[in-house]
Design a protein around this motif. Sequence first.
Motif, PDB file in Angstrom:
ATOM      1  N   HIS A 166      70.120  -0.178 -33.614  1.00  0.00           N
ATOM      2  CA  HIS A 166      71.119  -0.411 -34.600  1.00  0.00           C
ATOM      3  C   HIS A 166      71.822  -1.765 -34.308  1.00  0.00           C
ATOM      4  O   HIS A 166      72.477  -2.416 -35.171  1.00  0.00           O
ATOM      5  N   THR A 167      71.634  -2.119 -33.056  1.00  0.00           N
ATOM      6  CA  THR A 167      72.228  -3.557 -32.858  1.00  0.00           C
ATOM      7  C   THR A 167      71.692  -4.700 -33.779  1.00  0.00           C
ATOM      8  O   THR A 167      72.248  -5.502 -34.355  1.00  0.00           O
ATOM      9  N   SER A 168      70.258  -4.482 -33.724  1.00  0.00           N
ATOM     10  CA  SER A 168      69.608  -5.804 -34.765  1.00  0.00           C
ATOM     11  C   SER A 168      69.774  -5.333 -36.251  1.00  0.00           C
ATOM     12  O   SER A 168      70.148  -6.405 -36.852  1.00  0.00           O
TER      13      SER A 168
ATOM     14  N   SER B 184      67.930 -16.669 -39.264  1.00  0.00           N
ATOM     15  CA  SER B 184      68.344 -16.138 -38.072  1.00  0.00           C
ATOM     16  C   SER B 184      67.968 -14.710 -37.814  1.00  0.00           C
ATOM     17  O   SER B 184      68.072 -14.259 -36.718  1.00  0.00           O
ATOM     18  N   THR B 185      68.045 -13.823 -38.896  1.00  0.00           N
ATOM     19  CA  THR B 185      67.847 -12.576 -38.838  1.00  0.00           C
ATOM     20  C   THR B 185      66.390 -12.125 -38.200  1.00  0.00           C
ATOM     21  O   THR B 185      66.090 -11.128 -37.730  1.00  0.00           O
ATOM     22  N   LEU B 186      65.537 -13.072 -38.336  1.00  0.00           N
ATOM     23  CA  LEU B 186      64.243 -12.679 -37.723  1.00  0.00           C
ATOM     24  C   LEU B 186      64.255 -12.710 -36.143  1.00  0.00           C
ATOM     25  O   LEU B 186      63.391 -11.808 -35.786  1.00  0.00           O
ATOM     26  N   PHE B 187      65.162 -13.180 -35.735  1.00  0.00           N
ATOM     27  CA  PHE B 187      65.490 -12.776 -34.262  1.00  0.00           C
ATOM     28  C   PHE B 187      65.799 -11.189 -34.066  1.00  0.00           C
ATOM     29  O   PHE B 187      65.299 -10.800 -33.101  1.00  0.00           O
ATOM     30  N   ASP B 188      66.432 -10.925 -34.751  1.00  0.00           N
ATOM     31  CA  ASP B 188      66.922  -9.576 -34.609  1.00  0.00           C
ATOM     32  C   ASP B 188      65.872  -8.430 -34.931  1.00  0.00           C
ATOM     33  O   ASP B 188      65.770  -7.180 -34.847  1.00  0.00           O
ATOM     34  N   VAL B 189      64.979  -8.897 -36.111  1.00  0.00           N
ATOM     35  CA  VAL B 189      63.829  -8.194 -36.337  1.00  0.00           C
ATOM     36  C   VAL B 189      62.833  -7.974 -35.375  1.00  0.00           C
ATOM     37  O   VAL B 189      62.214  -6.872 -35.165  1.00  0.00           O
TER      38      VAL B 189
END
Length: 467
Positions: A196-198, A367-372
């Motif tokens: 859920h964090t990512s 930057s969303t790739l870090f969360d992926v």
Amino acid sequence: MAQLPPGIYLITSFTRDQWYRAFIFVLTFMLYVSFHLSRKPISIVKGELHKHCAIPQDTELINYKKYANRQPMEEPCNKSSSGWEPFDKSNYKELLGALDYSFLCAYAVGMYLSGIIGERLPIRYYLTGGMFASGLFTAMFGLGYFYNIHNLWFYIAAQIANGLVQTTGWPSVVTCIGNWFGKGRRGLIMGLWNSHTSVGNILGSLIAGYWVSTCWGLSFVVPGIVISIMGIVCYLFLIEHPKDINCASTSTNNSKSYMNGSNRFKIQKPKLSTKETSKSQDPEMQYLLSDNENCVMPLNYNNGFCEGYENGHSAISFIGALRIPGVVEFSLCLLFAKLVSYTFLFWLPLYITNVDNLNAKEAGDLSTLFDVGGIFGGILAGIISDRLKKRALTCGIMLLIAAPMLYVFYAVSKIGLKATVAMLLICGALVNGPYALITTAVSADLVSGFMFSCSSESPECISNCLQ
């Protein structure tokens, strides 16, 4: 007899308890997604609060058409073209940093207070109030755009207030999910749940990025509305404990102290022999536990850890929580993991903007790739720790590999987008994997492995010590 339709067969193949457990899993997942969704906009908007002024030279022909209609003589960049006052100054890094550490300092103080207050109030009411307040203060930052506010202290005050109320989320949802799910395959379940964090960071980046270049105030107002709506959902549907609706609890096989906010009652827990206790623990837990028959902690009963339990009080003091074996060690481990994770959370889009020369929206999307990567890292860490029965070893190895990978990311990020994409995925998995494992499965292990031994539990305080 006619064969049941596939949909009905699917529904009837699960028990009532399983359906409720799945519902709580999804609900708490979405509730904390909204918390992280409302934290992310500040990192996306930084590229708009301060813009890098760069007048194209005559020799630069790559974007010629974009500048073809400009006047031959352009005036130097002024305050309006360099961003939003007061962040358009040369000391913009210090000013933007002030927003971050205002939020984080308030968050750290609030975590301590939240654990103390949260375990004395009903979770549903406490979480609902926190979500409404978070929505209010998130939107408050965005209102500075619509009311043309250029006072730094207004934005710092919004960040401080938001940091304090955001702390209501984590101890509440982790307590609720711990009530509903037992220790079996906890690493995998918590790894999935902690994504859920990512997911929240990804959605927050996409929502904030949609308006960042046109009306950055909406990048805060919309997430504020979303978390407020989820607060209503929380109030209407959150079930704090399986016993509230007569569902079987899987949190422990032994009867224990049952806490439900302000409604608490104590069930006497049968004593286990030393052999039975050691069998039920993981190898790493056995190393930390003593052979005391009545309380498996190597602490005296009145040294602060079990203080007040004999009088029927369920709450544990902050100092008492720190004395639980494993809390300090895992807290220090999480300290460094969160240091990196929150640095990427608040500064990654601006870094990408500067290095790869992308606009605020493009940098936010990248930057969303870090969360992926963090989603896969959390699941992988949970599966490995379940197989090995060694949480600490899993965290240690992943963090040791993450250290050189961060340096590699810094070195290759200037090469091109392809290298940046690959390293973001790898670094996200290695950093957020241990982060997810410690804040969920390890926290729940410490509660079930240690607190039950004194016929009580205080998951809010323990999870906040780790945070």
